[in-house]
Structure formats: structure tokens, C-alpha cells
Design an enzyme around this catalytic site. Structure first.
Site, mmCIF file in Angstrom:
data_model
loop_
_atom_site.group_PDB
_atom_site.id
_atom_site.type_symbol
_atom_site.label_atom_id
_atom_site.label_comp_id
_atom_site.label_asym_id
_atom_site.label_seq_id
_atom_site.Cartn_x
_atom_site.Cartn_y
_atom_site.Cartn_z
ATOM 1 N N GLY A 176 0.838 -1.212 0.000
ATOM 2 C CA GLY A 176 0.000 0.000 0.000
ATOM 3 C C GLY A 176 0.863 1.247 0.000
ATOM 4 O O GLY A 176 1.864 1.309 0.704
ATOM 5 N N ARG A 190 1.284 -4.919 -5.985
ATOM 6 C CA ARG A 190 1.222 -6.183 -5.252
ATOM 7 C C ARG A 190 1.695 -7.222 -6.265
ATOM 8 O O ARG A 190 1.130 -7.356 -7.339
ATOM 9 C CB ARG A 190 -0.189 -6.471 -4.776
ATOM 10 C CG ARG A 190 -0.756 -5.271 -4.018
ATOM 11 C CD ARG A 190 -1.538 -5.633 -2.793
ATOM 12 N NE ARG A 190 -2.162 -4.440 -2.231
ATOM 13 C CZ ARG A 190 -1.875 -3.925 -1.039
ATOM 14 N NH1 ARG A 190 -0.991 -4.496 -0.259
ATOM 15 N NH2 ARG A 190 -2.504 -2.855 -0.608
ATOM 16 N N CYS A 191 2.752 -7.923 -5.932
ATOM 17 C CA CYS A 191 3.379 -8.805 -6.914
ATOM 18 C C CYS A 191 3.385 -10.248 -6.420
ATOM 19 O O CYS A 191 4.192 -10.620 -5.556
ATOM 20 C CB CYS A 191 4.807 -8.308 -7.174
ATOM 21 S SG CYS A 191 5.780 -9.452 -8.145
ATOM 22 N N GLY A 200 4.961 -2.184 4.084
ATOM 23 C CA GLY A 200 4.385 -2.724 5.312
ATOM 24 C C GLY A 200 4.833 -4.159 5.556
ATOM 25 O O GLY A 200 5.874 -4.591 5.048
ATOM 26 N N ASP A 201 4.028 -4.898 6.296
ATOM 27 C CA ASP A 201 4.493 -6.225 6.720
ATOM 28 C C ASP A 201 4.654 -7.217 5.568
ATOM 29 O O ASP A 201 5.568 -8.052 5.590
ATOM 30 C CB ASP A 201 3.644 -6.801 7.860
ATOM 31 C CG ASP A 201 2.168 -6.864 7.544
ATOM 32 O OD1 ASP A 201 1.783 -6.457 6.427
ATOM 33 O OD2 ASP A 201 1.405 -7.327 8.408
ATOM 34 N N GLY A 202 3.805 -7.122 4.548
ATOM 35 C CA GLY A 202 3.968 -7.996 3.379
ATOM 36 C C GLY A 202 5.321 -7.746 2.707
ATOM 37 O O GLY A 202 6.073 -8.669 2.383
ATOM 38 N N THR A 223 3.353 2.715 6.004
ATOM 39 C CA THR A 223 1.945 2.294 5.959
ATOM 40 C C THR A 223 1.124 3.245 6.824
ATOM 41 O O THR A 223 1.597 3.660 7.887
ATOM 42 C CB THR A 223 1.745 0.839 6.459
ATOM 43 O OG1 THR A 223 0.371 0.647 6.800
ATOM 44 C CG2 THR A 223 2.576 0.524 7.688
ATOM 45 N N ILE A 224 -0.067 3.566 6.374
ATOM 46 C CA ILE A 224 -0.887 4.486 7.178
ATOM 47 C C ILE A 224 -1.432 3.799 8.437
ATOM 48 O O ILE A 224 -1.937 4.460 9.323
ATOM 49 C CB ILE A 224 -2.052 5.087 6.362
ATOM 50 C CG1 ILE A 224 -3.045 4.023 5.929
ATOM 51 C CG2 ILE A 224 -1.544 5.885 5.167
ATOM 52 C CD1 ILE A 224 -4.374 4.601 5.444
ATOM 53 N N ASP A 225 -1.310 2.462 8.514
ATOM 54 C CA ASP A 225 -1.947 1.733 9.617
ATOM 55 C C ASP A 225 -1.196 1.824 10.953
ATOM 56 O O ASP A 225 -1.752 1.486 11.992
ATOM 57 C CB ASP A 225 -2.107 0.250 9.252
ATOM 58 C CG ASP A 225 -2.940 0.068 7.996
ATOM 59 O OD1 ASP A 225 -3.776 0.941 7.718
ATOM 60 O OD2 ASP A 225 -2.748 -0.946 7.296
ATOM 61 N N ASP A 266 1.105 -0.105 12.209
ATOM 62 C CA ASP A 266 0.968 -1.407 12.865
ATOM 63 C C ASP A 266 2.254 -2.239 12.845
ATOM 64 O O ASP A 266 2.199 -3.459 12.931
ATOM 65 C CB ASP A 266 -0.181 -2.200 12.200
ATOM 66 C CG ASP A 266 0.050 -2.410 10.714
ATOM 67 O OD1 ASP A 266 1.017 -1.864 10.166
ATOM 68 O OD2 ASP A 266 -0.759 -3.130 10.099
ATOM 69 N N ARG A 326 -6.809 -1.848 8.977
ATOM 70 C CA ARG A 326 -6.750 -3.321 9.014
ATOM 71 C C ARG A 326 -7.039 -3.830 10.430
ATOM 72 O O ARG A 326 -8.070 -3.489 10.977
ATOM 73 C CB ARG A 326 -5.421 -3.827 8.473
ATOM 74 C CG ARG A 326 -5.274 -3.523 6.990
ATOM 75 C CD ARG A 326 -4.184 -4.309 6.360
ATOM 76 N NE ARG A 326 -2.891 -3.986 6.937
ATOM 77 C CZ ARG A 326 -1.741 -4.449 6.492
ATOM 78 N NH1 ARG A 326 -1.728 -5.280 5.479
ATOM 79 N NH2 ARG A 326 -0.613 -4.101 7.044
ATOM 80 N N GLU A 330 -18.589 10.597 18.888
ATOM 81 C CA GLU A 330 -19.388 10.153 20.032
ATOM 82 C C GLU A 330 -19.021 8.732 20.448
ATOM 83 O O GLU A 330 -19.167 8.350 21.601
ATOM 84 C CB GLU A 330 -20.889 10.223 19.698
ATOM 85 C CG GLU A 330 -21.517 11.592 19.919
ATOM 86 C CD GLU A 330 -20.859 12.713 19.121
ATOM 87 O OE1 GLU A 330 -20.496 12.475 17.957
ATOM 88 O OE2 GLU A 330 -20.706 13.817 19.674
ATOM 89 N N LYS A 342 -27.716 16.433 22.051
ATOM 90 C CA LYS A 342 -26.707 16.526 20.997
ATOM 91 C C LYS A 342 -27.426 16.663 19.663
ATOM 92 O O LYS A 342 -28.421 15.959 19.434
ATOM 93 C CB LYS A 342 -25.838 15.264 20.975
ATOM 94 C CG LYS A 342 -24.807 15.242 22.073
ATOM 95 C CD LYS A 342 -23.631 14.369 21.709
ATOM 96 C CE LYS A 342 -22.563 14.523 22.771
ATOM 97 N NZ LYS A 342 -21.226 14.516 22.238
HETATM 98 P P1 ADP Z 1 2.235 -4.311 2.583
HETATM 99 O O1 ADP Z 1 3.709 -4.295 2.399
HETATM 100 O O2 ADP Z 1 1.648 -2.939 2.544
HETATM 101 O O3 ADP Z 1 1.814 -5.120 3.786
HETATM 102 P P2 ADP Z 1 1.370 -6.527 0.822
HETATM 103 O O4 ADP Z 1 0.937 -7.398 1.928
HETATM 104 O O5 ADP Z 1 0.532 -6.455 -0.398
HETATM 105 O O6 ADP Z 1 1.581 -5.007 1.284
HETATM 106 O O7 ADP Z 1 2.837 -7.000 0.374
HETATM 107 C C1 ADP Z 1 3.540 -6.314 -0.637
HETATM 108 C C2 ADP Z 1 4.267 -7.273 -1.499
HETATM 109 O O8 ADP Z 1 5.254 -7.981 -0.747
HETATM 110 C C3 ADP Z 1 3.434 -8.388 -2.132
HETATM 111 O O9 ADP Z 1 2.718 -7.941 -3.255
HETATM 112 C C4 ADP Z 1 4.497 -9.382 -2.520
HETATM 113 O O10 ADP Z 1 5.146 -8.995 -3.703
HETATM 114 C C5 ADP Z 1 5.490 -9.246 -1.355
HETATM 115 N N1 ADP Z 1 5.255 -10.318 -0.382
HETATM 116 C C6 ADP Z 1 4.301 -10.415 0.556
HETATM 117 N N2 ADP Z 1 4.377 -11.594 1.225
HETATM 118 C C7 ADP Z 1 5.428 -12.267 0.672
HETATM 119 C C8 ADP Z 1 6.028 -13.542 0.913
HETATM 120 N N3 ADP Z 1 5.567 -14.380 1.834
HETATM 121 N N4 ADP Z 1 7.096 -13.885 0.146
HETATM 122 C C9 ADP Z 1 7.578 -13.053 -0.788
HETATM 123 N N5 ADP Z 1 7.043 -11.851 -1.054
HETATM 124 C C10 ADP Z 1 5.990 -11.457 -0.347
#
Ligand code: ADP
Length: 328
Positions: free
Chosen positions: A15, A76-77, A106-108, A130-132, A134, A176, A192, A218
Site C-alpha cells: 500500500g 502487489r506482486c 508494510g508487513d507484506g 503504511t498508514i496503519d 501497525d 486493518r 461520540e 446533541k
Molecule cells: P504491505 O507491504 O503494505 O503489507 P502486501 O501485503 O501487499 O503489502 O505485500 C507487498 C508485497 O510484498 C506483495 O505484493 C508481494 O510482492 C510481497 N510479499 C508479501 N508476502 C510475501 C512472501 N511471503 N514472500 C515473498 N514476497 C511477499
């Protein structure tokens, strides 16, 4: 002796978040200042696989500091999750003698970077974007502050119309599984009530709160709904509440992707600059498999492993209690 990391690539992935451009600028210019060759990878890990990698100069990042989104684009790949995709990505980096990779996401994104670094031994540093808000290891992630301000601005506008018509608004915000964004924006906009993923709030409690607002005259009510809460989205909750609470005209607003956009706040420009600068300084010192983060106004390194598996955001019960008290 410092390891000889000569060629460094940077990418943004997952994101997008405001402040990523400030961060890219800082990465590229810090690297060039230290005599490194800097490369920008387009569309996150997709660009590594497609060999969409461009050498960058200090001028490539002129006039982007104030822009939302990311000039390197993001994607997203799925192919990068496969061994075959990673292999191609590594070969493309090898062909250009790139020995350092900085990923902003972010975490992905960090999960992918960790796997990639472990598999091929390339030096990898993560920057939390990430805006979250987290990720463990940084009090703030890039984009979070801007998103808080964007949401507040939107709620202020909704409050004007809600007030004029005696309306009850359910406003859904992103985050999320984390209610950090929802709780902060609820405080700052005088909502509220707020429904958070971390906290069970029964519909009965919510209705009692709204009824008390009617009793105390209110003229409008705003309920912030975090997208990850257990009752579903703002539409579902509005429907359930409406059946039992007929006093107000009920409306729903899903803020959606506008929360990700806009010019980064001063805080995010400074944070992006600091994290980008720190990431390059760390990678040329030979650090790898680490995330740079801000903790107590100091830049600290946290292993990607820990950033991914520890829980950062523990809902502050005192803030929730305060939200309740201040909205009587
Ligand atoms: P974010 O980084 O914001 O959490 P995503 O969860 O979409 O976003 O992850 C971003 C990208 O990171 C994915 O599109 C993918 O290319 C890569 N990615 C995520 N999980 C894995 C994984 N288990 N192994 C390899 N690449 C990953």
C-alpha cells in the site's frame, strides 16, 4: 572496516503512503552523498522481476518531497512469492552489481524482503511505510500522521452537515487489524463513539451511548468504525443500529482510499527524510535484515523478524476511556 556496498536499489511496495517520496529522496541523496550508485526500482517487487530498474541522480528526486503517493509506483506482486520469481529478481540485481536493497512498505513487503535476504545474502533494510501504524519497532510509520490529518479534515466536513440535519453518521476508517488510526481520529474529531478491532463494544452499549446523546440534546452524532471491527463494516453496523434507534436520520461514509492520498504532513516529510537517511547509513555500515524506525524520537534498528512478529500497537485503554468521557 566498512563493507563495500557500492550499488543500492530502493523500492516502494504494498500500500502506498504519504511521505514515501520524501523517503525516496532521502535514500537517493544520502547514497549519492556517500559516493554510492543509486537505483530506483519501479512497481515494487514487480520491477525487480521485470528488470524495471533505473539509475537515479540527485536530480531524479527533485521536487517530490511534498508529493503524496510514490514516484517509484507500487504494486502487489504475486510472482515474487514464488521461488522462480525471486530467482529472476536476484539475477536482475546481480547483473547491475546491486548489493544493497532498501524496501519501503508494510508487513507484506518486509516478509518478502526477509525471505529474499535470507535466500540470496543480499543486504536488505526495511523502512516502515503504511498508514496503519501497525509495525513493531517504530512508534510511527510513514503516512500515518498524514492519514490522521486527512481523516480529521473529512470528519470536520461531515460534522457540519450532520449537525445541520440532526444526523447520525457512521464513518469507516482504514487500519486493518489495528484500531490506532480509528482511536486517534475519534479523539481528534470529538466522535461520540468508536468501534475498534481490539475491543468488544456491544451494539447495546453503542445504542445506550447514542441515546444518552439524545437526552443531553446533541444535535448530531458521529461513530468511527475501524474497518477491522468484528461487526463488519460501517454499513452493517448502521443497519443494526437503525433498527433500534430511530431518532436520527442515519448515514454512512466510507472514507476509503482518500485516506492514503494527499501531500504529506510536516511530520511525515521529516520522518521520511530521517528514515531514508538512516537506512542508507545503516546499509553502508553493513547492517542487513533490519528495519529502521523511530522510537522515542531516536532512530533505532529492529530486526525484520521482530518487526514482523512482535505486536506493536497495544490499544491504550486510557485513551479509549478518555474518548468516552470527552464525548458526553
Ligand atoms: P504491505 O507491504 O503494505 O503489507 P502486501 O501485503 O501487499 O503489502 O505485500 C507487498 C508485497 O510484498 C506483495 O505484493 C508481494 O510482492 C510481497 N510479499 C508479501 N508476502 C510475501 C512472501 N511471503 N514472500 C515473498 N514476497 C511477499
Amino acid at each position: 572496516m566498512e563493507p563495500n556496498i557500492r550499488n543500492i536499489a530502493v523500492l516502494t511496495s504494498g500500500g502506498d503512503a504519504p511521505g514515501m517520496n520524501a523517503c525516496i529522496r532521502a535514500v537517493v541523496r544520502t547514497g549519492i552523498y556517500h559516493g554510492r550508485n543509486m537505483f530506483g526500482v519501479m512497481q515494487g517487487y514487480q520491477g525487480l522481476i521485470d528488470n524495471n530498474i533505473n539509475e537515479m541522480t540527485a536530480r531524479s528526486v527533485s521536487n517530490i518531497l511534498h508529493m503524496g503517493g510514490t514516484v517509484l509506483k507500487t504494486a502487489r506482486c504475486l510472482a515474487f512469492k514464488e521461488d522462480a520469481g525471486m530467482e529472476i529478481a536476484f539475477k536482475n540485481l546481480q547483473d547491475r552489481h546491486i548489493d544493497g536493497l532498501i524496501v519501503i512498505g508494510g508487513d507484506g513487503t518486509f516478509t518478502g524482503a526477509k525471505r529474499f535476504g535470507e535466500k540470496y545474502g543480499i543486504n536488505v533494510i526495511g523502512i516502515p511505510g503504511t498508514i496503519d501504524n501497525d509495525l513493531y519497532g517504530s512508534d510511527f510509520t510513514l503516512g500515518y500522521d498524514t492519514a490522521v490529518n486527512t481523516i480529521i479534515d473529512a470528519i470536520d466536513k461531515i460534522r457540519d452537515t450532520a449537525d445541520s440535519h440532526d444526523r447520525l453518521f457512521f464513518i469507516e476508517v482504514m487500519g486493518r487489524d489495528s484500531g490506532c488510526l480509528a482511536l486517534r481520529t475519534a479523539i481528534a474529531s470529538g466522535a461520540e463513539a468508536v468501534l475498534l478491532p481490539e475491543k468488544e463494544t456491544s451494539l447495546k452499549q453503542l445504542i445506550t451511548k447514542l441515546k444518552s446523546g439524545v437526552t443531553t440534546k446533541k444535535s448530531s452524532s458521529i461513530v468511527i468504525v475501524s474497518e477491522g471491527n468484528k461487526y463488519g463494516g460501517a454499513y452493517d453496523i448502521a443497519k443494526s443500529v437503525k433498527r433500534k434507534f430511530t431518532h436520527y436520520d442515519t448515514k454512512v461514509t466510507i472514507l476509503g482510499h482518500l485516506q492514503r492520498g494527499g501531500s504529506p504532513s510536516g511530520f511525515d516529510r521529516i520522518l521520511g527524510s530521517r528514515l531514508g537517511y538512516a537506512a542508507v547509513n545503516a546499509i553502508i555500515k553493513g547492517e542487513s535484515m533490519q528495519m529502521v524506525g523511530l522510537r522515542g524520537n531516536e532512530i533505532k534498528l529492529t530486526s525484520l523478524e521482530e518487526a514482523l512478529h512482535a505486536h506493536n500497537y497495544k490499544l491504550e485503554d486510557d485513551l479509549l476511556e478518555m474518548t468516552h468521557v470527552l464525548s458526553i
